[in-house]
Design an enzyme around this catalytic site. Structure first.
Site, PDB file in Angstrom:
ATOM      1  N   LYS A  68      75.910  80.320  17.464  1.00 16.59           N
ATOM      2  CA  LYS A  68      74.683  79.442  17.576  1.00 16.59           C
ATOM      3  C   LYS A  68      73.463  79.760  16.618  1.00 16.59           C
ATOM      4  O   LYS A  68      73.401  80.798  16.189  1.00 16.59           O
ATOM      5  CB  LYS A  68      74.354  79.014  18.997  1.00 16.59           C
ATOM      6  CG  LYS A  68      75.622  78.422  19.827  1.00 16.59           C
ATOM      7  CD  LYS A  68      75.904  77.059  19.158  1.00 16.59           C
ATOM      8  CE  LYS A  68      77.405  76.513  19.772  1.00 16.59           C
ATOM      9  NZ  LYS A  68      78.181  76.780  20.919  1.00 16.59           N
TER      10      LYS A  68
HETATM   11  C1  LIG Z   1      78.935  76.094  21.774  1.00 12.94           C
HETATM   12  C2  LIG Z   1      78.825  74.643  22.587  1.00 12.94           C
HETATM   13  C3  LIG Z   1      78.898  74.749  24.006  1.00 12.94           C
HETATM   14  C4  LIG Z   1      79.365  75.852  24.876  1.00 12.94           C
HETATM   15  O1  LIG Z   1      78.467  76.900  24.708  1.00 12.94           O
HETATM   16  P1  LIG Z   1      78.900  78.027  25.491  1.00 12.94           P
HETATM   17  O2  LIG Z   1      77.634  78.923  25.563  1.00 12.94           O
HETATM   18  O3  LIG Z   1      79.865  78.955  24.794  1.00 12.94           O
HETATM   19  O4  LIG Z   1      79.410  78.100  26.908  1.00 12.94           O
HETATM   20  C5  LIG Z   1      78.801  73.373  24.696  1.00 12.94           C
HETATM   21  N1  LIG Z   1      78.526  72.268  23.975  1.00 12.94           N
HETATM   22  C6  LIG Z   1      78.429  72.358  22.597  1.00 12.94           C
HETATM   23  C7  LIG Z   1      78.128  71.016  21.744  1.00 12.94           C
HETATM   24  C8  LIG Z   1      78.347  73.538  21.907  1.00 12.94           C
HETATM   25  O5  LIG Z   1      78.540  73.524  20.474  1.00 12.94           O
END
Ligand SMILES: *Cc1c(COP(=O)(O)O)cnc(C)c1O
Length: 384
Positions: A184
């Site tokens: 991210k």
């Molecule tokens: C990465 C992501 C998630 C989940 O995030 P985690 O921290 O891995 O649980 C949820 N929604 C979207 C759109 C994502 O890209």
């Protein structure tokens, strides 16, 4: 596989390493003062009074819906063109996900109109996703929600540091849910944050993240409390101090990283404009985006798997964001798909391709990726 250009590459430096070392030397490893500082700084970033650190965005989505009393018998409208966790969180609460289509070939977000078309008499909440960090039309969506008495949750996993009309993503709804997974815009390895302006939601989420307990280990360590009560069926969704130390260091990099992403996307757009039949969504959008990923829409004639193979042979990692959730086996088996009302989502799900994007990408790499993609498409045409 040794990629010449990976899909993403987290920006980790000495500050992160020093932060981790400090935590280990302090010997206080679980949720404590660093987590609190991380929460304070994140709440400033988003401009809301409450930011609650969790161990993932999935946990944030789950607790947001739980704190808003979403449960069995309730429908929740959300996009299908998103990561599966967005819909799984609805199902953890016993509620039913109902999928809304994306707005257009240019705007891969749900819109007030596409949400309205998906509403049922049982709809209690809307979860929007700011796809790739491009803001959803929150003024129209929150207006619709107010008129219908619906809660709104933002899956802002792609959008830390983004805003619309001067208001941060994650501050437009009852709860914003951020992810700090490794790929991210900012990472804590694993981690998440829930932001809210609602004191009642914040209070419930704080209890639910730690077993429904009324005091924390840190409170007891400091002599502020000797015992605790358990007042709800909670979870262990806490963040550790190690993650929070990473988060504090990463917050310092976020603004610069997002600006770098914006520059790379501008160059991508310039270079991709010359490729016949190819388009990149979000040519138009409002607000400040965070450019989490670089999606393109392949021409109908191109075979995506062949294009991805060609890119791999060039040492370039590509991906797909996303296979629509309603097409997954587990969703079909649960009677939640495939949906006949998502033509745009299904077409984009079939033709979308994600190109590498991260702050440390060079202009030469962007040019190389675009030239390779152009070659891949001509090779596919010759083969056809
Ligand atoms: C990465 C992501 C998630 C989940 O995030 P985690 O921290 O891995 O649980 C949820 N929604 C979207 C759109 C994502 O890209």
């Amino acid at each position: 596989m040794e990629w010449k250009v990976p899909l993403f590459d987290p920006d980790i430096g000495e500050a992160e390493i020093a932060g981790i070392n400090e935590v280990l030397r302090s010997k206080w490893l679980t949720m404590g003062e660093r987590t609190t500082r991380f929460e304070e700084r994140f709440s400033e970033l988003v401009g809301v009074p409450h930011a609650i650190a969790l161990n993932s965005a999935t946990a944030a989505l789950h607790l947001a819906l739980a704190a808003l009393d979403i449960g069995p018998g309730d429908d929740v409208v959300l996009p299908s063109l998103t990561f599966v966790a967005t819909a799984n969180a609805v199902r953890y609460c016993g509620a039913r996900p109902v999928f809304a289509d994306i707005e257009s070939y240019d705007c891969w977000n749900v819109s007030a109109a596409s949400i309205e078309a998906a509403l049922t008499p049982a709809t209690c909440a809307i979860v929007v996703v700011h796809y790739a960090g491009y803001p959803c039309d929150m003024p129209a969506i929150t207006k619709l929600a107010r008129e219908r008495g619906l809660a709104v949750v933002e899956d802002a996993a792609h959008a830390p540091g983004g805003s619309l009309a001067g208001r941060a993503m994650g501050a437009w709804s009852d709860a914003g849910c951020f992810s700090f997974f490794s790929n991210k815009n900012m990472t804590t390895a694993e981690g998440g944050m829930l932001t809210t302006a609602r004191a009642d939601v914040a209070e419930r989420v704080r209890k639910l993240r730690s077993h429904g307990m009324t005091t924390l280990t840190l409170d007891r360590h400091k002599g502020h409390a000797f015992s605790y009560d358990v007042v709800s069926l909670g979870y262990n969704y806490r963040m550790s101090e190690l993650n929070a130390a990473l988060g504090l260091a990463q917050l310092d990099r976020l603004g610069h990283g997002n600006a770098q992403r914006r520059r790379h996307v501008a160059r991508y757009r310039e270079r991709l404009a010359g490729i016949a039949g190819l388009s990149a969504p979000f040519a138009q959008f409002a607000g400040e985006a965070t450019y989490h990923i670089m999606p393109v829409l392949l021409p109908r004639a191109a075979v995506r798997a062949e294009v991805m193979k060609h890119m791999m042979a060039c040492g370039i990692q590509t991906s797909i964001h996303y296979r629509p959730i309603d097409t997954f086996s587990a969703y079909v088996a649960a009677g939640l798909g495939p949906s006949a009302t998502l033509p745009l989502t299904h077409d984009v799900g079939a033709r979308g391709l994600t190109l590498p994007l991260y702050p440390g990408l060079s202009e030469q790499q962007v040019d190389y990726i675009c030239a390779s993609l152009s070659d891949a498409l001509s090779a596919a045409e010759r083969a056809a």
